[in-house]
Design an enzyme around this catalytic site. Structure first.
Site, PDB file in Angstrom:
ATOM      1  N   GLY A 101     -12.591 -47.093 -32.811  1.00 27.26           N
ATOM      2  CA  GLY A 101     -11.257 -47.086 -31.894  1.00 27.26           C
ATOM      3  C   GLY A 101     -12.433 -46.906 -30.232  1.00 27.26           C
ATOM      4  O   GLY A 101     -13.389 -46.801 -30.306  1.00 27.26           O
ATOM      5  N   GLY A 189     -17.687 -43.130 -34.706  1.00 29.02           N
ATOM      6  CA  GLY A 189     -17.647 -41.531 -34.950  1.00 29.02           C
ATOM      7  C   GLY A 189     -17.666 -41.581 -36.766  1.00 29.02           C
ATOM      8  O   GLY A 189     -18.735 -41.707 -37.201  1.00 29.02           O
ATOM      9  N   THR A 192     -17.992 -44.271 -39.182  1.00 25.29           N
ATOM     10  CA  THR A 192     -19.226 -45.149 -38.758  1.00 25.29           C
ATOM     11  C   THR A 192     -19.997 -45.067 -39.238  1.00 25.29           C
ATOM     12  O   THR A 192     -21.368 -44.928 -39.547  1.00 25.29           O
ATOM     13  CB  THR A 192     -18.802 -45.274 -37.284  1.00 25.29           C
ATOM     14  OG1 THR A 192     -17.498 -46.098 -36.777  1.00 25.29           O
ATOM     15  CG2 THR A 192     -19.784 -46.430 -37.042  1.00 25.29           C
ATOM     16  N   ASP A 220     -11.834 -37.418 -29.483  1.00 31.76           N
ATOM     17  CA  ASP A 220     -11.096 -36.401 -29.971  1.00 31.76           C
ATOM     18  C   ASP A 220     -12.286 -34.892 -29.914  1.00 31.76           C
ATOM     19  O   ASP A 220     -11.781 -33.500 -30.244  1.00 31.76           O
ATOM     20  CB  ASP A 220     -11.011 -36.220 -31.622  1.00 31.76           C
ATOM     21  CG  ASP A 220      -9.330 -37.334 -31.403  1.00 31.76           C
ATOM     22  OD1 ASP A 220      -8.962 -37.862 -30.779  1.00 31.76           O
ATOM     23  OD2 ASP A 220      -9.309 -37.854 -32.304  1.00 31.76           O
ATOM     24  N   ARG A 265      -5.980 -36.688 -33.561  1.00 28.79           N
ATOM     25  CA  ARG A 265      -5.624 -36.951 -35.374  1.00 28.79           C
ATOM     26  C   ARG A 265      -5.532 -35.479 -36.007  1.00 28.79           C
ATOM     27  O   ARG A 265      -4.632 -35.070 -36.751  1.00 28.79           O
ATOM     28  CB  ARG A 265      -6.160 -37.753 -36.017  1.00 28.79           C
ATOM     29  CG  ARG A 265      -5.941 -38.569 -36.887  1.00 28.79           C
ATOM     30  CD  ARG A 265      -7.320 -39.628 -37.594  1.00 28.79           C
ATOM     31  NE  ARG A 265      -6.887 -40.789 -36.576  1.00 28.79           N
ATOM     32  CZ  ARG A 265      -5.993 -42.035 -36.927  1.00 28.79           C
ATOM     33  NH1 ARG A 265      -4.979 -40.748 -37.729  1.00 28.79           N
ATOM     34  NH2 ARG A 265      -5.979 -42.965 -36.346  1.00 28.79           N
TER      35      ARG A 265
END
Length: 455
Positions: A101, A189, A192, A220, A265
């Site tokens: 993202g 993230g 990844t 986040d 999340r």
């Protein structure tokens, strides 16, 4: 010192309980690699620096609070330029890829990797891989030069494009080998970074002289070990605007409620820090702290109490909070996106409907509720000043590490010092808000909300 292998990590044990969780080096699997003097020693910009290079034995402790008789604990290798490098400037052929993202600061990291390689090390061959991991085998590349990336830090998003999923280790390494790439910079993230670890393992298996460096990206702030991830400060700052709007709306109506959904999340750091910074929030709900709606001590009872006392209320909810209640209510099954993340239901919309129904049908009380979801507005903005500086240092640390021959590592801030961290420490778990910690207690004392523990 004794060196051993533990979970494929290089572990160096020293005196007094000293442990170095080291990162791999190209010389671990390629023998007799030549070294070269670091070009920085002739760089006029660095002529004022008293100590150009990081000492080979410099390490950074993971924990700074220790007892006098306790062990020294886990350390990580300090980031920075080394006296010797393992690549000649003209031989460097680097590539950069962004995955997952969007997050404020992506373009700054890209810019500073390109400019760091070019201006500090004289390396001019840098490719951008278009569209995430699948760009490696879709033949999509962008030639990156300091001129191309000059002002991209002023823009949100990523000039390289991004995507979720698409990771095929063999195809990616084949592409790296075919293109003659010898430095790979991967921004993303935890998913990844897992992919980056697999790429490193395959490169090592083939015995290729290719350095793989990760730059952790998660808005986040849910990556462990590091102090914080880039883009987090910007996200918290931008979230203030949404909370302020919700507060104005709530204050301006009789029994007004402002409900703001923020990113988070699995981890509620943005919601927690935005709440603490704002001081206008009456209740903050995060994934780590379960809550319930009905009955004594529940959320609906607390909302009613706040409305009777103050006439208005602001609620901040992280996107991952209350998903168990939501699944139970909607009787739905869990689904995943292309990155393997759980697809979340819109807890903000669900919560607003529950609150409206409760006061309309049960309490027969008129309320005005405004629901604000600023998620994509926050993700898409450029990074603020402090994140821009942080992105610059992360990018330069990655470049210094790759040039020094380190590979299979992620750069990150540990106790305010830049370090090289083994991939498996970054991907072993998620960083979460500890609700028995003082920071959560500070939030509870700020909002005066119930802990919802009695249920």
């Amino acid at each position: 010192m004794e060196e051993s292998s533990k979970l494929q990590m290089k572990i160096v044990d020293g005196d007094c309980g000293y442990v170095l969780e080291d990162v791999p080096h190209l010389s671990d699997y390629i023998i007799d690699l030549p070294t070269y003097p670091n070009p920085l020693q002739d760089n006029p910009a660095y002529s004022v620096v008293r100590q150009y290079f990081v000492d080979v034995d410099d390490t950074v402790p993971q924990k700074v609070v220790v007892h006098k008789d306790g062990p020294r604990g886990v350390h990580f290798r300090r980031a920075g330029p080394r006296q010797k490098v393992y690549f000649e400037s003209d031989d460097v052929h680097a590539c950069i890829v962004t995955c997952g993202g969007l997050c404020p600061g992506l373009n700054t990291v890209i810019r500073e990797i390109v400019c760091g390689l070019y201006h500090m090390y004289g390396a001019s061959k840098v490719l951008g891989i278009d569209g995430g991991y699948r760009g490696f085998y879709s033949k999509n590349t962008i030639t990156l030069t300091p001129k191309v990336v000059n002002d991209i830090h002023k823009r949100g998003g990523t000039i390289l494009g991004t995507s979720r999923g698409g990771h095929d280790t063999l195809k990616i390494v084949d592409s790296i080998q075919d293109r003659g790439i010898n430095q790979v910079y991967i921004i993303g993230g935890d998913g990844t970074q897992k992919g980056a670890a697999a790429i490193y393992e395959e490169i090592r298996k083939r015995g290729l002289k290719v350095a793989v460096a990760g730059i952790p990206k998660t808005i986040d702030n849910d990556i462990p070990v590091i102090d914080k991830s880039f883009g987090f400060d910007t996200a918290v700052e931008e979230a203030q605007r949404a909370i302020n709007a919700a507060h104005v709306e709530a204050q301006s109506a009789e029994n007004g409620i402002g409900l703001v959904k923020l990113m988070g999340r699995y981890s509620g750091f943005i919601a927690m820090y935005a709440t603490l910074a704002s001081r206008d929030v009456d209740c903050c709900l995060i994934p780590e702290s379960p809550f319930y709606l009905e009955g004594k001590g529940g959320l609906l009872e607390f909302i009613e109490k706040q409305l009777k006392e103050n006439g208005h209320m602001v609620i901040v909810i992280a996107e991952g909070a209350g998903q168990d209640l939501l699944s139970e209510s909607l009787q739905s099954k869990d689904q995943q996106d292309a990155s393997g993340n759980k697809l979340l239901k819109d807890v903000g919309f669900w919560m607003s409907q529950k609150i409206k129904d409760h006061f309309a049908k049960v309490k027969k009380m008129e309320i005005t509720l405004k629901y604000i979801d600023p998620t994509y507005m926050i993700r898409a903005i450029p990074s603020n000043a402090s994140d821009n500086v942080y992105c610059t240092l992360l990018a330069q640390s990655a470049v210094h590490g790759a040039m020094a021959g380190y590979t299979g590592f992620t750069v990150g801030l540990v106790n305010t010092r830049h370090t090289y961290i083994p991939f498996n420490r970054i991907i072993e778990r998620q960083n979460k808000v500890v609700i028995t910690d003082r920071m959560w207690a500070r939030l509870l004392s700020s909002t005066n909300q119930p802990s919802f523990m009695s249920h």
